[in-house]
Design a protein around this motif. Structure first.
Motif, PDB file in Angstrom:
ATOM      1  N   GLN A  98       0.809  -1.217   0.000  1.00  0.00           N
ATOM      2  CA  GLN A  98       0.000   0.000   0.000  1.00  0.00           C
ATOM      3  C   GLN A  98       0.844   1.269   0.000  1.00  0.00           C
ATOM      4  O   GLN A  98       0.326   2.359  -0.184  1.00  0.00           O
ATOM      5  N   VAL A  99       2.151   1.128   0.221  1.00  0.00           N
ATOM      6  CA  VAL A  99       3.038   2.284   0.287  1.00  0.00           C
ATOM      7  C   VAL A  99       3.764   2.431  -1.040  1.00  0.00           C
ATOM      8  O   VAL A  99       4.485   1.535  -1.467  1.00  0.00           O
ATOM      9  N   ALA A 100       3.542   3.547  -1.691  1.00  0.00           N
ATOM     10  CA  ALA A 100       4.158   3.790  -3.001  1.00  0.00           C
ATOM     11  C   ALA A 100       5.672   3.762  -2.896  1.00  0.00           C
ATOM     12  O   ALA A 100       6.256   4.348  -1.999  1.00  0.00           O
ATOM     13  N   GLY A 101       6.302   3.048  -3.791  1.00  0.00           N
ATOM     14  CA  GLY A 101       7.753   3.011  -3.864  1.00  0.00           C
ATOM     15  C   GLY A 101       8.402   1.885  -3.101  1.00  0.00           C
ATOM     16  O   GLY A 101       9.570   1.592  -3.308  1.00  0.00           O
ATOM     17  N   SER A 102       7.668   1.233  -2.196  1.00  0.00           N
ATOM     18  CA  SER A 102       8.297   0.157  -1.435  1.00  0.00           C
ATOM     19  C   SER A 102       8.220  -1.151  -2.226  1.00  0.00           C
ATOM     20  O   SER A 102       7.356  -1.316  -3.084  1.00  0.00           O
ATOM     21  N   PRO A 103       9.155  -2.072  -1.940  1.00  0.00           N
ATOM     22  CA  PRO A 103       9.088  -3.385  -2.613  1.00  0.00           C
ATOM     23  C   PRO A 103       7.757  -4.066  -2.284  1.00  0.00           C
ATOM     24  O   PRO A 103       7.138  -3.762  -1.263  1.00  0.00           O
ATOM     25  N   ALA A 135      10.096 -10.471   1.419  1.00  0.00           N
ATOM     26  CA  ALA A 135      11.115 -11.320   0.786  1.00  0.00           C
ATOM     27  C   ALA A 135      11.884 -10.554  -0.291  1.00  0.00           C
ATOM     28  O   ALA A 135      13.116 -10.657  -0.374  1.00  0.00           O
ATOM     29  N   SER A 136      11.184  -9.752  -1.105  1.00  0.00           N
ATOM     30  CA  SER A 136      11.896  -9.010  -2.142  1.00  0.00           C
ATOM     31  C   SER A 136      12.743  -7.897  -1.529  1.00  0.00           C
ATOM     32  O   SER A 136      13.845  -7.620  -2.000  1.00  0.00           O
ATOM     33  N   LEU A 137      12.268  -7.289  -0.456  1.00  0.00           N
ATOM     34  CA  LEU A 137      13.055  -6.292   0.255  1.00  0.00           C
ATOM     35  C   LEU A 137      14.315  -6.941   0.825  1.00  0.00           C
ATOM     36  O   LEU A 137      15.418  -6.409   0.679  1.00  0.00           O
ATOM     37  N   ALA A 138      14.161  -8.087   1.455  1.00  0.00           N
ATOM     38  CA  ALA A 138      15.302  -8.799   2.037  1.00  0.00           C
ATOM     39  C   ALA A 138      16.335  -9.126   0.969  1.00  0.00           C
ATOM     40  O   ALA A 138      17.541  -8.973   1.192  1.00  0.00           O
ATOM     41  N   GLU A 139      15.867  -9.552  -0.191  1.00  0.00           N
ATOM     42  CA  GLU A 139      16.778  -9.878  -1.294  1.00  0.00           C
ATOM     43  C   GLU A 139      17.546  -8.630  -1.749  1.00  0.00           C
ATOM     44  O   GLU A 139      18.756  -8.693  -1.966  1.00  0.00           O
ATOM     45  N   LEU A 167      14.760 -11.786   9.275  1.00  0.00           N
ATOM     46  CA  LEU A 167      15.435 -10.640   9.865  1.00  0.00           C
ATOM     47  C   LEU A 167      14.870  -9.339   9.294  1.00  0.00           C
ATOM     48  O   LEU A 167      14.702  -8.358  10.017  1.00  0.00           O
ATOM     49  N   ALA A 168      14.540  -9.338   8.007  1.00  0.00           N
ATOM     50  CA  ALA A 168      13.938  -8.154   7.378  1.00  0.00           C
ATOM     51  C   ALA A 168      12.602  -7.831   8.036  1.00  0.00           C
ATOM     52  O   ALA A 168      12.298  -6.658   8.293  1.00  0.00           O
ATOM     53  N   GLU A 169      11.811  -8.850   8.334  1.00  0.00           N
ATOM     54  CA  GLU A 169      10.522  -8.641   8.978  1.00  0.00           C
ATOM     55  C   GLU A 169      10.708  -8.011  10.359  1.00  0.00           C
ATOM     56  O   GLU A 169      10.025  -7.061  10.724  1.00  0.00           O
ATOM     57  N   LYS A 170      11.669  -8.526  11.122  1.00  0.00           N
ATOM     58  CA  LYS A 170      11.953  -7.974  12.445  1.00  0.00           C
ATOM     59  C   LYS A 170      12.488  -6.546  12.329  1.00  0.00           C
ATOM     60  O   LYS A 170      12.145  -5.685  13.131  1.00  0.00           O
ATOM     61  N   GLY A 221      23.650   0.285   8.906  1.00  0.00           N
ATOM     62  CA  GLY A 221      23.727   0.356   7.442  1.00  0.00           C
ATOM     63  C   GLY A 221      22.646  -0.484   6.785  1.00  0.00           C
ATOM     64  O   GLY A 221      22.019  -0.053   5.808  1.00  0.00           O
ATOM     65  N   ALA A 222      22.426  -1.680   7.329  1.00  0.00           N
ATOM     66  CA  ALA A 222      21.364  -2.544   6.794  1.00  0.00           C
ATOM     67  C   ALA A 222      19.998  -1.906   7.017  1.00  0.00           C
ATOM     68  O   ALA A 222      19.141  -1.914   6.125  1.00  0.00           O
ATOM     69  N   LEU A 223      19.811  -1.318   8.199  1.00  0.00           N
ATOM     70  CA  LEU A 223      18.532  -0.664   8.491  1.00  0.00           C
ATOM     71  C   LEU A 223      18.318   0.549   7.581  1.00  0.00           C
ATOM     72  O   LEU A 223      17.208   0.771   7.100  1.00  0.00           O
ATOM     73  N   SER A 224      19.375   1.308   7.328  1.00  0.00           N
ATOM     74  CA  SER A 224      19.276   2.445   6.406  1.00  0.00           C
ATOM     75  C   SER A 224      18.912   1.967   5.001  1.00  0.00           C
ATOM     76  O   SER A 224      18.121   2.607   4.304  1.00  0.00           O
ATOM     77  N   GLY A 225      19.492   0.838   4.596  1.00  0.00           N
ATOM     78  CA  GLY A 225      19.160   0.257   3.297  1.00  0.00           C
ATOM     79  C   GLY A 225      17.699  -0.141   3.219  1.00  0.00           C
ATOM     80  O   GLY A 225      17.047   0.045   2.188  1.00  0.00           O
ATOM     81  N   ILE A 226      17.182  -0.655   4.322  1.00  0.00           N
ATOM     82  CA  ILE A 226      15.768  -1.036   4.362  1.00  0.00           C
ATOM     83  C   ILE A 226      14.889   0.206   4.243  1.00  0.00           C
ATOM     84  O   ILE A 226      13.930   0.225   3.471  1.00  0.00           O
ATOM     85  N   VAL A 227      15.226   1.250   4.994  1.00  0.00           N
ATOM     86  CA  VAL A 227      14.455   2.498   4.921  1.00  0.00           C
ATOM     87  C   VAL A 227      14.464   3.025   3.486  1.00  0.00           C
ATOM     88  O   VAL A 227      13.435   3.423   2.939  1.00  0.00           O
ATOM     89  N   SER A 228      15.625   2.991   2.860  1.00  0.00           N
ATOM     90  CA  SER A 228      15.747   3.463   1.479  1.00  0.00           C
ATOM     91  C   SER A 228      14.886   2.624   0.535  1.00  0.00           C
ATOM     92  O   SER A 228      14.175   3.169  -0.318  1.00  0.00           O
ATOM     93  N   GLN A 229      14.948   1.304   0.677  1.00  0.00           N
ATOM     94  CA  GLN A 229      14.155   0.415  -0.182  1.00  0.00           C
ATOM     95  C   GLN A 229      12.654   0.578   0.056  1.00  0.00           C
ATOM     96  O   GLN A 229      11.859   0.374  -0.853  1.00  0.00           O
TER      97      GLN A 229
END
Length: 120
Positions: free
Chosen positions: A10-15, A19-23, A31-34, A62-70
């Motif tokens: 429902q959020v524009a721009g997010s994967p 699973a696709s975000l984690a990839e 871990l991505a879900e957590k 850094g991983a969390l920043s990557g998640i926010v960016s994705q």
């Protein structure tokens, strides 16, 4: 499909899915879900969202920043955090993650994350 997958769609721009975000970020989907849950919980608190989630979970900033960016940045994370708070089923999941009953699942997620990295 998980509740987080539905929220992310429902959020524009997010994967489309966790699973696709984690990839894209190069981490395990569990871990991505957590991480998303921790970021969502941290976003509504005062302070730097990524630093707070990293501090509480032990997940690399850094991983969390990557998640926010994705996810689409801070604005998209705000939308996800809002939808997480508004979703009764996800509130139940967040309560289940709060094993010590202190009202914040972040420290409990930290224990789970450290277990994934072999630290305890």
């Amino acid at each position: 499909m998980s509740i987080l997958d539905s929220i992310m769609q429902q959020v524009a721009g997010s994967p489309d899915t966790v699973a696709s975000l984690a990839e894209k970020v190069g981490i395990d989907p569990a871990l991505a879900e957590k991480a998303i849950a921790a970021l969502g919980a941290s976003h509504v608190q005062e302070g730097d969202t990524v630093e707070m989630a990293a501090e509480q979970t032990g997940i690399d900033a850094g991983a969390l920043s990557g998640i926010v960016s994705q996810l689409g940045g801070e604005g998209a994370l705000g939308n996800i955090a809002s939808q997480m708070q508004d979703n009764p089923a996800l509130s139940g999941v967040m309560s289940m993650l709060d094993k010590d009953g202190d009202g914040s699942p972040l420290n409990d997620i930290a224990g789970m994350a450290s277990g994934l990295f072999g630290r305890k």
